[in-house]
Structure formats: C-alpha cells, structure tokens
Design a protein around this motif. Structure first.
Motif, mmCIF file in Angstrom:
data_model
loop_
_atom_site.group_PDB
_atom_site.id
_atom_site.type_symbol
_atom_site.label_atom_id
_atom_site.label_comp_id
_atom_site.label_asym_id
_atom_site.label_seq_id
_atom_site.Cartn_x
_atom_site.Cartn_y
_atom_site.Cartn_z
ATOM 1 N N HIS A 1 -15.832 -16.405 -45.756
ATOM 2 C CA HIS A 1 -15.447 -17.624 -45.687
ATOM 3 C C HIS A 1 -15.821 -18.778 -45.507
ATOM 4 O O HIS A 1 -15.034 -20.314 -45.293
ATOM 5 N N GLU A 2 -17.176 -18.106 -44.659
ATOM 6 C CA GLU A 2 -17.563 -19.390 -43.191
ATOM 7 C C GLU A 2 -19.358 -18.879 -43.769
ATOM 8 O O GLU A 2 -20.069 -19.234 -43.318
ATOM 9 N N MET A 3 -19.553 -18.763 -45.080
ATOM 10 C CA MET A 3 -21.308 -18.643 -45.457
ATOM 11 C C MET A 3 -21.918 -20.303 -45.176
ATOM 12 O O MET A 3 -21.171 -21.475 -45.447
ATOM 13 N N PRO A 4 -22.881 -20.128 -44.144
ATOM 14 C CA PRO A 4 -24.018 -21.234 -43.964
ATOM 15 C C PRO A 4 -24.663 -21.427 -45.184
ATOM 16 O O PRO A 4 -26.109 -21.940 -45.168
ATOM 17 N N PHE A 5 -24.188 -22.649 -46.474
ATOM 18 C CA PHE A 5 -24.334 -22.647 -47.908
ATOM 19 C C PHE A 5 -25.236 -23.284 -47.580
ATOM 20 O O PHE A 5 -26.977 -23.080 -48.101
ATOM 21 N N ALA A 6 -25.353 -24.857 -46.303
ATOM 22 C CA ALA A 6 -26.115 -25.982 -46.883
ATOM 23 C C ALA A 6 -27.222 -25.245 -46.199
ATOM 24 O O ALA A 6 -28.820 -25.425 -46.299
ATOM 25 N N LYS A 7 -27.679 -23.940 -45.785
ATOM 26 C CA LYS A 7 -28.641 -23.467 -45.378
ATOM 27 C C LYS A 7 -30.007 -21.859 -46.216
ATOM 28 O O LYS A 7 -30.240 -21.499 -45.037
ATOM 29 N N MET A 8 -29.076 -22.349 -47.065
ATOM 30 C CA MET A 8 -29.324 -20.802 -48.107
ATOM 31 C C MET A 8 -29.344 -21.068 -49.030
ATOM 32 O O MET A 8 -29.839 -22.637 -49.360
#
Length: 300
Positions: free
Chosen positions: A131-138
């Motif tokens: 639930h803490e995925m680094p979406f800003a860097k994906m």
C-alpha cells in the motif's frame, strides 16, 4: 518475438482490427510478493528502457521458451530469486506514438521463491509495502492497475502513451474472471450439446470437425476426480495451449481426491490439453466465451 509468427501472442483476443494488424513483441513483468509482511519487491531500472523508474522484473520472451518460463528466467537474472510458484495476474498492451511495435506484457506474481535478493547490472531491488508503492517514480499506468492486484483480481489493460513515455492519452482497463474446474466442465458440456444440435450448413468446418471431440472431452470431465470448488490458476484472455509447457518448475497443481491415482491425473491432463486445443480451433466457442480460454494458465 513479433506476433506475426508467434502463436504465444494473445493480443488478437482483446484488440480491434487496427491494432491487431500491428506487430507485437512479447514481454513479462513479475512481482515477488512477501505476503507475511505485506510487501512487494520492485527494482530501480539502472539502464535501458524505463531507466530511473521502479518496476517489477521482466523483459523480452525468448523464442525457445514459454511466457511463464520467460518470467521465471527474467526474475532470476535481475534479482537473484528463483520463483517456484508464479500466478498470471494480468495482460497489458502498450502503444507508443513513436513506435510501430506494440508491447504485449504478461504480468505475474511470485509468492514462492528461493535464493537471496541481489543487485544486478540492470536492477537495484528494494522492498515496498503493497500500500506504499512509489508511483511517482513508476510508469504512469501502474497506479491504474495495481488496485486490481490488491483486490486479488485478474485484469486486462490497454494504454496509449505519448513519445515522452509519461503521458497517457487513452486507456482501457477491465477485470477478468478466473475459472473453476466446475465452470470449465459446464462450458464443455454445453459445447457438446450445442455442437450436437448445430449441424446447419452455415456451421464452420472446424466446429463440425470438433463436435465429437466436444462430447469426449465432456465425458472425460465427468470422470475427473477433482473438487469442483478447487480454483484454477488465473485464466487470462486468449492464452493458447502452446503457452502451457508439458513440464515446468512451478507448483500450481490442483487438489485431487486421490493424489496417488495416476489414472485420474492422466485424465486431468488429457482433459485440459484437449479442451485448450478445442477452444483454439473453434471460432464459435471463442465467440461464446468472449475470447477467454477457460483452460489458460491451468497447470497439471
């Protein structure tokens, strides 16, 4: 490998005519899961396509391997882990405005594996909470389909990117049902009845030729000693029989009433193999099931 000569490609089952005409290249994307700690292993791409982005592990599928085998190989090469169980979770199709070749990406989760996580020349692995995925860097699409993974749902997605590889101009995303043995048996029993009744002149030759096979496959299904509630591995749109190797290092066998019953295991194997062949050769059955092969991803 380009799908004009690759029977492993399944894009034709979910694409419109315009995009089916495009050449496709097969890729895998696999995510090792730590279910005890509710975390997933991602890798920071150090070079090449997707550099400086976090992603799962994967790459091109080689000509001499199945898609599943490609996923297992890529994970080992890029992280040091060797998957002993993989689950096909989804199918992603990507179209970039500056690239005439579409990317067909088969998404997997690995819940069982051996080895130690190591940094490689291509990837720097790092654990993240699910639930803490680094979406800003994906990749921009990851945030769209990751909720399906969290809900345990199978999915198919299509994404159109600008040349900047950041901006999504169009997207299609939907859930795909997994199948149970009872569902598969019901499908082919219905197919037997419809094939027996359908003897009209406009019936396709392939369907007529398979009418007797429908009956024998359904009869085999009646004899299989497998719990009707046993859930099969994910059924992803259009996966072909050729994508299921006769032997593989994954452990995804179904629960059988008597594990020592070799005859039961043989009937199970024959049923899944022949049912998959029937699906691939029956246009009417493909239409009835909306392009979803109910035996795809079944292991035996």
């Amino acid at each position: 490998m380009i799908n004009s000569v690759d029977t492993r490609s399944v894009a034709r089952h979910v694409e419109d005519a315009e995009h089916r005409a495009m050449p496709h290249r097969l890729y895998t994307l696999i995510f090792p899961m730590d279910n005890v700690r509710s975390r997933v292993l991602l890798g920071m791409k150090k070079r090449g396509f997707g550099c400086n982005k976090y992603n799962g592990f994967g790459g091109k599928v080689e000509a001499d391997e199945t898609i599943d085998e490609g996923a297992i190989r890529e994970l080992n090469e890029e992280s040091g882990l060797l998957a002993t169980r993989v689950d096909k979770q989804g199918l992603l199709l990507f179209y970039f405005e500056d690239n005439p070749v579409a990317m067909e990406v088969h998404v997997y989760l690995a819940s069982e594996y051996t080895g130690d996580v190591v940094e490689t020349d291509e990837m720097r692995p790092e654990w993240f909470g699910i639930h803490e995925m680094p979406f800003a860097k994906m990749w921009a699409d990851d945030e769209r389909w990751w909720p399906y993974v969290l809900r345990g749902e199978k999915f198919v997605g299509r994404f159109w990117f600008k040349a900047d590889q950041i901006t999504i101009t169009r997207e299609e995303l939907s859930r795909v049902e997994s199948q149970t043995m009872s569902h598969i048996k019901d499908i082919f029993k219905r197919s037997r009845k419809s094939s027996s009744a359908k003897k009209s002149d406009d019936a396709s030759n392939s369907d007529k030729a398979n009418a007797s096979d429908n009956a024998s496959i359904a009869d085999d299904a009646d004899d299989i000693s497998i719990a009707d509630t046993a859930t099969l591995a994910p059924s992803i749109v259009g996966a072909s029989t050729s994508a299921r190797p006769s032997a593989r290092p994954t452990d995804m066998s179904l629960k059988k009433k008597d594990p020592k019953d070799k005859d039961t295991k043989k009937k199970h194997t024959n049923f899944i193999t022949r049912a998959g062949d029937l699906y691939n050769n029956s246009p009417s059955l493909q239409t009835e099931l909306g392009g979803i092969d109910p035996t795809a991803g079944v292991y035996y």
